[in-house]
Design an enzyme around this catalytic site. Structure first.
Site, PDB file in Angstrom:
ATOM      1  N   GLY A 111      13.974  30.175  28.007  1.00 20.66           N
ATOM      2  CA  GLY A 111      13.647  30.718  26.694  1.00 20.66           C
ATOM      3  C   GLY A 111      12.417  31.580  26.742  1.00 20.66           C
TER       4      GLY A 111
ATOM      5  N   GLY B 221       9.668  33.808  23.995  1.00 17.34           N
ATOM      6  CA  GLY B 221       9.306  34.027  22.601  1.00 17.34           C
ATOM      7  C   GLY B 221       7.894  34.533  22.486  1.00 17.34           C
ATOM      8  N   GLY B 222       7.449  34.591  21.232  1.00 17.69           N
ATOM      9  CA  GLY B 222       6.105  35.102  20.983  1.00 17.69           C
ATOM     10  C   GLY B 222       5.055  34.238  21.636  1.00 17.69           C
TER      11      GLY B 222
ATOM     12  N   GLY C 166       5.339  32.586  24.520  1.00 15.76           N
ATOM     13  CA  GLY C 166       5.307  32.650  25.973  1.00 15.76           C
ATOM     14  C   GLY C 166       6.704  32.482  26.549  1.00 15.76           C
ATOM     15  N   THR C 167       6.787  31.905  27.732  1.00 13.10           N
ATOM     16  CA  THR C 167       8.078  31.748  28.399  1.00 13.10           C
ATOM     17  C   THR C 167       8.269  30.274  28.771  1.00 13.10           C
ATOM     18  OG1 THR C 167       7.664  33.903  29.354  1.00 13.10           O
ATOM     19  CG2 THR C 167       9.521  32.682  30.231  1.00 13.10           C
ATOM     20  N   VAL C 168       9.535  29.806  28.637  1.00 14.30           N
ATOM     21  CA  VAL C 168       9.833  28.420  29.002  1.00 14.30           C
ATOM     22  C   VAL C 168      10.726  28.432  30.236  1.00 14.30           C
ATOM     23  CG1 VAL C 168      10.835  26.243  28.269  1.00 14.30           C
ATOM     24  CG2 VAL C 168       9.647  27.674  26.626  1.00 14.30           C
TER      25      VAL C 168
ATOM     26  N   LYS D 267       6.250  25.247  29.794  1.00 19.88           N
ATOM     27  CA  LYS D 267       5.930  26.372  28.917  1.00 19.88           C
ATOM     28  C   LYS D 267       4.693  27.097  29.450  1.00 19.88           C
ATOM     29  CE  LYS D 267       6.594  25.998  24.413  1.00 19.88           C
ATOM     30  NZ  LYS D 267       6.322  25.639  23.006  1.00 19.88           N
TER      31      LYS D 267
ATOM     32  N   ASP E 131       5.271  24.783  11.548  1.00 17.36           N
ATOM     33  CA  ASP E 131       6.245  25.806  11.935  1.00 17.36           C
ATOM     34  C   ASP E 131       7.641  25.195  12.031  1.00 17.36           C
ATOM     35  OD1 ASP E 131       7.097  28.320  12.476  1.00 17.36           O
ATOM     36  OD2 ASP E 131       6.496  28.294  14.592  1.00 17.36           O
TER      37      ASP E 131
END
Ligand SMILES: *[C@@H]1O[C@H](CO)[C@@H](O)[C@H](O)[C@H]1NC(C)=O
Ligand SMILES: *[C@@H]1O[C@H](CO)[C@@H](O)[C@H](O)[C@H]1NC(C)=O
Ligand SMILES: *[C@@H]1O[C@H](CO)[C@@H](O)[C@H](O)[C@H]1NC(C)=O
Ligand SMILES: *[C@@H]1O[C@H](CO)[C@@H](O)[C@H](O)[C@H]1NC(C)=O
Ligand SMILES: *[C@@H]1O[C@H](CO)[C@@H](O)[C@H](O)[C@H]1NC(C)=O
Ligand SMILES: *[C@@H]1O[C@H](CO)[C@@H](O)[C@H](O)[C@H]1NC(C)=O
Ligand SMILES: *[C@@H]1O[C@H](CO)[C@@H](O)[C@H](O)[C@H]1NC(C)=O
Ligand SMILES: *[C@@H]1O[C@H](CO)[C@@H](O)[C@H](O)[C@H]1NC(C)=O
Length: 753
Positions: free
Chosen positions: A428, A430-431, A433-435, A449, A546
């Site tokens: 994954g 996203g804003g 970072g990266t998983v 993460k 969130d």
């Protein structure tokens, strides 16, 4: 005072004595023991001597006159021939009288003396001396005798009218003339005549001069025509020898033998009678003394030895040799000593081995340095990222029986787990970072993460959130297993949730069609339960901030796992709203919070309401495909409810013909969650209880569809359930006035609890 002077005097005496001892020990004996070896500054070597027993025979007597001269002067025998130097190889330097004939201006002789030399034994050296006459009106001659017999007469004439004709620097007939002298002369007379009694040249040359002189010590000059009248003696050289017999004759004698001692040889003299002695090659010293000829240590003088590497002195000789590993004659030069081949090989191998080990050593050092630098960097990151702070916090909590606390991973562990963060491991982006999917060494599958760059000021919050998460142990929360601070940006390690996000299940057409209402309801209930737990049951209230469908993950049994507790959002608090909007979760954002910046747990309720609507309608929270006023799903849904168009907006997939009432209940719940005023929204606990109640009821109490009266009953039922639940859960006091986010979810890191 006097004592001191005495002492100093004594000291000086002792020093002088030591000096004398040292000097005498250094110099080789040149004379017989007990004999005077010096007169004035002239050395007297044997066979010469100053008294009987010190010389070889009478001919070698030196009279040292110390009564009239200071320093004393040596004279040959008992005569008046002054000796200036005696050399052991057969020369004797003497001072020789000059013959002169002087006139006055009128041509009357005022002084005349001849110079006759009578030597008993020694002879005038014909090689070192010259006969010279000086004058401009001069006729000079020499008569040589051997014994009493006249051997020869020689001479020369020099006349000149003017001094201008006289050469200044050479004795060449005008003003000065010279002849050689014959061999073997021991007696000679010098005579002088003039033609005009110097009357014509008197102004510059009143005298005639004639003499035998050591050639190398005499340079003629014009001035001598005048000046020589003040000179009485000039140097000359004699040759000396022993006896009248030659070597053969002497060595043939049985009794006396030659005067030549050990390590020496006898040499005949050519131009006289007698013999001399000479040290053998390789020896030096006085050959007339026993032990006079001493071995020369040629090795001490490179001019004598001339060896390439090693010099070995021997008796009377020496030889050169080469060092180990070389061969050759040892004499200096290219060929003298040549390295043996084995040595060349050895040296080559030695150098090679040396070089290799040096290189190895260097690269080891370099690698070591690199490793050390990396370690330092890791340490720096660890500190900078608050690793120490966390370690401290965790250790402080060790006492409190927390069943699971976060582990601190090393950078290597994570690199190994993710195959060096290989692209294929990305699950994954996203804003935040990266998983990456990672497999730990113990086989556990984890999600790692990698956050985006953070700045130092956010570290404290990051630590705080990690601590909060490590406290939560709820089956519907994605478990935080640990973190890593050794990288520039901290890494978080979570349990791996296999089935992706709720968002996927709702909005992916193929998945959505199989996504039954019962499942959706269960997931909603589970998520609500988690949020309720966070708001009230956890040791410190936590607001998720969130809540959205992408943050609800599903495992293999489609069990909800709420994730992203802001743990990766390390932005300072005052920027949170901004970053939330930027991250594209505008559709879920509580409008009241958006306006006032006052975050309460009701913000989570609003966001959860949006998720409920998403589950009901299968539509995205924010969609630009819809008309402008309907872009926000919450608005769209609320207006649809108002206009009683619920059936139109509900996802076809959830309609199963038997759940209309249930849908209506959930819709109503969602509507209440979406109230603009936070106060009017139910608490998360109420929401959770209602959803749980609806779920249970759906299992035990199949609803009758299309029954209008059921709606009433449903509402009343719902009321009852709600009331029951409230009384159980004590949800009345959940609105405990959180004014800012800072006040509830941030642990007081620094207050040393
Ligand atoms: C001895 O001393 C005199 C003057 O001091 C010097 O001219 C002379 O050369 C010396 N002779 C030797 C053999 O040293
Ligand atoms: C020393 O020399 C002087 C002057 O030449 C002479 O009168 C005297 O006899 C000499 N002494 C000896 C011991 O030869
Ligand atoms: C005396 O003779 C020796 C040997 O020939 C020589 O080395 C030395 O220079 C001479 N000394 C003088 C003052 O001429
Ligand atoms: C030169 O001097 C000698 C001795 O004084 C004298 O007998 C002779 O006559 C002189 N000759 C001339 C030409 O003056
Ligand atoms: C002659 O030679 C001497 C010494 O070499 C020097 O002092 C002198 O000036 C010379 N005289 C002339 C006229 O060249
Ligand atoms: C004579 O002249 C030569 C060279 O001109 C010089 O080397 C030497 O010392 C001189 N000898 C004397 C006794 O003046
Ligand atoms: C030659 O000289 C050495 C010392 O230099 C000495 O030991 C040896 O006895 C001498 N030989 C004779 C024959 O005197
Ligand atoms: C004899 O003559 C030689 C060379 O002509 C010379 O070296 C030597 O000194 C002279 N005198 C003696 C005594 O040998």
């Amino acid at each position: 005072m006097s004592m001191r002077i005495k002492k100093m005097f004594l000291l000086q005496l002792v020093l002088a004595a030591i000096e004398v001892l040292l000097v005498s020990s250094q110099t080789v004996d040149i004379t017989r023991e007990g004999c005077q070896d010096k007169c004035g500054n002239v050395s007297i070597p044997y066979p010469f001597g100053t008294r009987g027993g010190c010389y070889h025979d009478e001919d070698f007597l030196i009279t040292c006159n110390s009564t009239s001269y200071n320093p004393p002067k040596p004279f040959l025998r008992k005569g008046n021939i002054e000796v200036t130097n005696i050399s052991i190889d057969g020369k004797l330097n003497i001072m020789q009288y000059i013959a002169r004939d002087c006139y006055d201006s009128s041509g009357f002789r005022i002084k005349k003396n001849s110079a006759s030399t009578r030597l008993s034994k020694f002879i005038i050296s014909n090689t070192d001396n010259k006969f010279i006459a000086v004058g401009c009106d001069t006729y000079a001659g020499i008569q040589g005798f051997q014994g009493k017999i006249m051997k020869y007469t020689g001479g020369c004439i020099s006349t000149c009218d003017s001094i201008d004709y006289v050469a200044n620097d050479s004795c060449s007939v005008i003003g000065c003339c010279q002849t050689s002298i014959a061999k073997g002369v021991s007696h000679f007379d010098v005579f002088l005549h003039s033609y005009q009694n110097h009357t014509d040249v008197w102004s510059f040359n009143p005298c005639s001069f004639a003499f035998i002189v050591e050639e190398s010590k005499f340079n003629f000059s014009r001035a001598m025509l005048m000046d020589l009248k003040d000179v009485t003696v000039l140097p000359a050289v004699l040759d000396w020898s022993i006896g009248n017999e030659n070597c053969k004759q002497v060595e043939g004698k049985m009794i006396a033998g030659s005067a030549c001692q050990g390590n020496s040889t006898c040499v005949d003299v050519e131009n006289g009678s007698g013999y001399r002695c000479k040290c053998k090659d390789g020896y030096q010293g006085n050959p007339y003394l026993s032990n006079g000829c001493q071995d020369i240590d040629e090795c001490e003088d490179p001019k004598l030895s001339n060896c390439a590497q090693k010099c070995v002195n021997t008796e009377g000789n020496h030889y050169c040799s080469c060092r180990k590993g070389y061969h050759g004659n040892g004499i200096a030069g290219e060929e003298g000593c040549i390295a043996n081949r084995t040595l060349v090989v050895q040296i080559t191998v030695g150098i090679a081995v040396g070089l290799i080990s040096l290189l190895t050593c260097c690269s080891w050092l370099y690698l070591g340095y690199r490793r050390w630098k990396l370690m330092k960097l890791k340490e720096r990151f660890f500190r900078q990222n608050g690793g120490l702070m966390l370690q401290q916090q965790l250790s402080e909590r060790q006492g409190g029986a927390t069943n699971q606390t976060a582990k601190i991973f090393t950078a290597e562990e994570l690199e190994k787990a993710t195959n060096n963060y290989h692209e294929t491991r990305i699950v994954g982006k996203g804003g935040y970072g990266t998983v990456y999917k990672g497999i730990l060494s113990d086989g556990r599958v984890v999600a790692i993460k990698k956050s985006k760059l953070v700045d130092q000021s956010q570290i404290e919050q990051f630590i705080n959130e990690v601590l909060v998460l490590s406290q939560i142990n709820h089956r519907n929360v994605v478990k935080l297993l640990g973190c890593c601070f050794e990288t520039e940006v901290p890494r978080l390690v979570y349990e791996f949730v296999t089935n992706g996000t709720l968002f996927d299940y709702i909005h992916n057409k193929s998945k959505a069609s199989n996504f039954a209402w019962e499942t959706r309801l269960r997931i909603a209930a589970e998520a609500a339960g988690v949020l309720s737990y966070l708001h009230s049951a956890a040791s410190v209230p936590i607001i998720h901030r969130d809540v959205k469908s992408t943050n609800i993950l599903l495992d293999e049994t489609l069990t909800a796992k709420v994730s992203d507790f802001g743990a990766s959002r390390l932005v300072p608090l005052d920027q949170t709203e901004l970053s939330t909007m930027v991250q594209g979760t505008l559709g879920y954002l509580d409008p009241e919070y958006f306006q006032t910046s006052q975050l309460t747990d009701k913000s989570d309720v609003y966001s959860f309401g949006v998720v409920l609507v998403e589950l009901l309608t299968g539509k995205k929270a924010l969609s630009f495909d819809r008309q402008e006023e309907d872009r926000n799903l919450a608005m769209y849904f609320l207006s649809a409810l108002k206009e009683n168009r619920l059936v139109q907006v509900v996802d076809e997939c959830v309609l199963n013909g038997a759940n209309d009432k249930q849908l209506k209940e959930v819709s109503n719940l969602a509507k209440r969650c979406l109230k603009v005023k936070g106060e009017e929204r139910p608490t998360m606990m109420e929401v959770a209880s209602e959803l749980e109640g609806l779920r249970r009821m759906a299992m035990h109490h199949p609803w009758v569809n299309n029954d209008e009266s059921n709606a009433q009953e449903n509402e009343s039922l719902l009321g009852e359930i709600s009331l029951e639940t409230f009384s159980h859960g004590g949800g009345g006091d959940t609105s405990s006035g959180y004014d800012t986010m800072r006040n509830h979810i941030i642990l007081p890191v620094n207050d040393g609890r």
